[in-house]
Design a protein around this motif. Sequence first.
Motif, PDB file in Angstrom:
ATOM      1  N   MET A  95       0.830  -1.202   0.000  1.00  0.00           N
ATOM      2  CA  MET A  95       0.000   0.000   0.000  1.00  0.00           C
ATOM      3  C   MET A  95       0.864   1.251   0.000  1.00  0.00           C
ATOM      4  O   MET A  95       1.938   1.291   0.602  1.00  0.00           O
ATOM      5  N   VAL A  96       0.379   2.251  -0.712  1.00  0.00           N
ATOM      6  CA  VAL A  96       1.006   3.567  -0.758  1.00  0.00           C
ATOM      7  C   VAL A  96       0.013   4.549  -0.147  1.00  0.00           C
ATOM      8  O   VAL A  96      -1.099   4.714  -0.650  1.00  0.00           O
ATOM      9  N   ILE A  97       0.409   5.170   0.951  1.00  0.00           N
ATOM     10  CA  ILE A  97      -0.468   6.084   1.676  1.00  0.00           C
ATOM     11  C   ILE A  97       0.022   7.508   1.411  1.00  0.00           C
ATOM     12  O   ILE A  97       1.104   7.899   1.850  1.00  0.00           O
ATOM     13  N   GLU A  98      -0.787   8.267   0.674  1.00  0.00           N
ATOM     14  CA  GLU A  98      -0.387   9.596   0.226  1.00  0.00           C
ATOM     15  C   GLU A  98      -0.972  10.689   1.108  1.00  0.00           C
ATOM     16  O   GLU A  98      -2.151  11.002   1.052  1.00  0.00           O
ATOM     17  N   ASP A  99      -0.114  11.252   1.937  1.00  0.00           N
ATOM     18  CA  ASP A  99      -0.391  12.439   2.749  1.00  0.00           C
ATOM     19  C   ASP A  99      -1.672  12.327   3.575  1.00  0.00           C
ATOM     20  O   ASP A  99      -2.569  13.176   3.490  1.00  0.00           O
ATOM     21  N   ILE A 100      -1.727  11.302   4.387  1.00  0.00           N
ATOM     22  CA  ILE A 100      -2.811  11.171   5.361  1.00  0.00           C
ATOM     23  C   ILE A 100      -2.292  10.424   6.578  1.00  0.00           C
ATOM     24  O   ILE A 100      -1.494   9.489   6.441  1.00  0.00           O
ATOM     25  N   GLY A 101      -2.726  10.851   7.731  1.00  0.00           N
ATOM     26  CA  GLY A 101      -2.275  10.229   8.964  1.00  0.00           C
ATOM     27  C   GLY A 101      -3.248   9.196   9.493  1.00  0.00           C
ATOM     28  O   GLY A 101      -4.082   8.660   8.748  1.00  0.00           O
ATOM     29  N   VAL A 102      -3.145   8.914  10.784  1.00  0.00           N
ATOM     30  CA  VAL A 102      -4.000   7.905  11.403  1.00  0.00           C
ATOM     31  C   VAL A 102      -4.817   8.468  12.562  1.00  0.00           C
ATOM     32  O   VAL A 102      -5.679   7.783  13.098  1.00  0.00           O
ATOM     33  N   ASN A 103      -4.556   9.696  12.924  1.00  0.00           N
ATOM     34  CA  ASN A 103      -5.372  10.367  13.939  1.00  0.00           C
ATOM     35  C   ASN A 103      -6.136  11.477  13.231  1.00  0.00           C
ATOM     36  O   ASN A 103      -5.640  12.592  13.059  1.00  0.00           O
ATOM     37  N   ILE A 104      -7.356  11.172  12.807  1.00  0.00           N
ATOM     38  CA  ILE A 104      -8.123  12.069  11.950  1.00  0.00           C
ATOM     39  C   ILE A 104      -9.251  12.721  12.751  1.00  0.00           C
ATOM     40  O   ILE A 104     -10.135  12.033  13.259  1.00  0.00           O
ATOM     41  N   GLN A 105      -9.196  14.021  12.840  1.00  0.00           N
ATOM     42  CA  GLN A 105     -10.238  14.785  13.548  1.00  0.00           C
ATOM     43  C   GLN A 105     -10.567  16.019  12.717  1.00  0.00           C
ATOM     44  O   GLN A 105     -10.289  17.151  13.098  1.00  0.00           O
ATOM     45  N   ASP A 106     -11.151  15.812  11.551  1.00  0.00           N
ATOM     46  CA  ASP A 106     -11.392  16.905  10.610  1.00  0.00           C
ATOM     47  C   ASP A 106     -12.815  17.452  10.729  1.00  0.00           C
ATOM     48  O   ASP A 106     -13.757  16.725  11.023  1.00  0.00           O
ATOM     49  N   ASP A 107     -12.948  18.737  10.460  1.00  0.00           N
ATOM     50  CA  ASP A 107     -14.258  19.372  10.322  1.00  0.00           C
ATOM     51  C   ASP A 107     -14.116  20.450   9.247  1.00  0.00           C
ATOM     52  O   ASP A 107     -13.610  21.541   9.494  1.00  0.00           O
ATOM     53  N   SER A 108     -14.564  20.111   8.034  1.00  0.00           N
ATOM     54  CA  SER A 108     -14.415  21.018   6.897  1.00  0.00           C
ATOM     55  C   SER A 108     -15.638  21.899   6.684  1.00  0.00           C
ATOM     56  O   SER A 108     -15.745  22.549   5.637  1.00  0.00           O
ATOM     57  N   THR A 109     -16.537  21.932   7.652  1.00  0.00           N
ATOM     58  CA  THR A 109     -17.762  22.716   7.489  1.00  0.00           C
ATOM     59  C   THR A 109     -17.489  24.150   7.059  1.00  0.00           C
ATOM     60  O   THR A 109     -18.155  24.664   6.146  1.00  0.00           O
ATOM     61  N   PRO A 110     -16.527  24.852   7.671  1.00  0.00           N
ATOM     62  CA  PRO A 110     -16.289  26.239   7.256  1.00  0.00           C
ATOM     63  C   PRO A 110     -15.885  26.375   5.782  1.00  0.00           C
ATOM     64  O   PRO A 110     -16.171  27.395   5.155  1.00  0.00           O
ATOM     65  N   TYR A 111     -15.216  25.351   5.238  1.00  0.00           N
ATOM     66  CA  TYR A 111     -14.769  25.420   3.846  1.00  0.00           C
ATOM     67  C   TYR A 111     -15.912  25.162   2.874  1.00  0.00           C
ATOM     68  O   TYR A 111     -16.054  25.851   1.866  1.00  0.00           O
ATOM     69  N   VAL A 112     -16.723  24.145   3.146  1.00  0.00           N
ATOM     70  CA  VAL A 112     -17.667  23.651   2.139  1.00  0.00           C
ATOM     71  C   VAL A 112     -19.105  24.131   2.340  1.00  0.00           C
ATOM     72  O   VAL A 112     -19.968  23.826   1.518  1.00  0.00           O
TER      73      VAL A 112
END
Length: 255
Positions: free
Chosen positions: A116-133
């Motif tokens: 597997m090739v993992i491109e620019d992503i980690g393993v502790n994900i706590q995202d909230d893109s509400t302000p962007y989208v």
Amino acid sequence: MHRHSLEHDGIILSFLDAGGDGKPLIALHGHWMGASDFSVLAEDLAPDWRVIALDQRGFGETDHAVPHSMTAYVSDVIALLDHLSITEQVPVLGHSFGGIVAYHLAAAHPDRISAMVIEDIGVNIQDDSTPYVADWGGTFRLREDLEERLGPRLAPYLQNSIHRVAEGWALNFDPTEFLVSEQATNGDHWTIWLQSQCPALVVSGSESRICDAAELRSMAEQRAGTTFAQLDAGHSVHIDAPKEFVNLLRQFLKD
């Protein structure tokens, strides 16, 4: 690449297949993006590799307004492999959201994944893109109006996600549904990351605003058979540094 489709789990999945006699490589896109973002990569890897890129559920030409969960994402990839009668182990490339799916896939189905090739992503994900989208939804009279709404930093990466509709221009994903998908991928994935045994390459973009390079380096250090590499690029490394990314990919897959 040629577009195809299959039905699985009550939804229509769309995918692009480079075809040819090369060894199959599964490519999974990031949020906001789609299978078509791997078209240049497919050309650069041919004829040695046959890139097969899936529009993941809720994105691109795959059905929208569908259930979202990590189990569902993984099952979609297995359905794709079964549909193509690919029974041998294959490598998987996952960018961002696709990378999370990729390491869950490798942990759940070690008999199907060779690397597997993992491109620019980690393993502790706590995202909230509400302000962007929050204001990306709906139809825009002019394409330029939508690009202006996306902003100069993001619009160049979303060109393949903009499509023509009867009333004007729109994104080929629903921002509200994307937020559901984002919640489905949030969490601590360290245990899953360490479960698989296949060789892995973790690629970091030196200018990425999404990932902490220290976390990606730690992923490689704490998992056996894993290599870390950093290229001069932003979050979408395969787009920002296509030649360097292809060279890195070829070397890893050759090893």
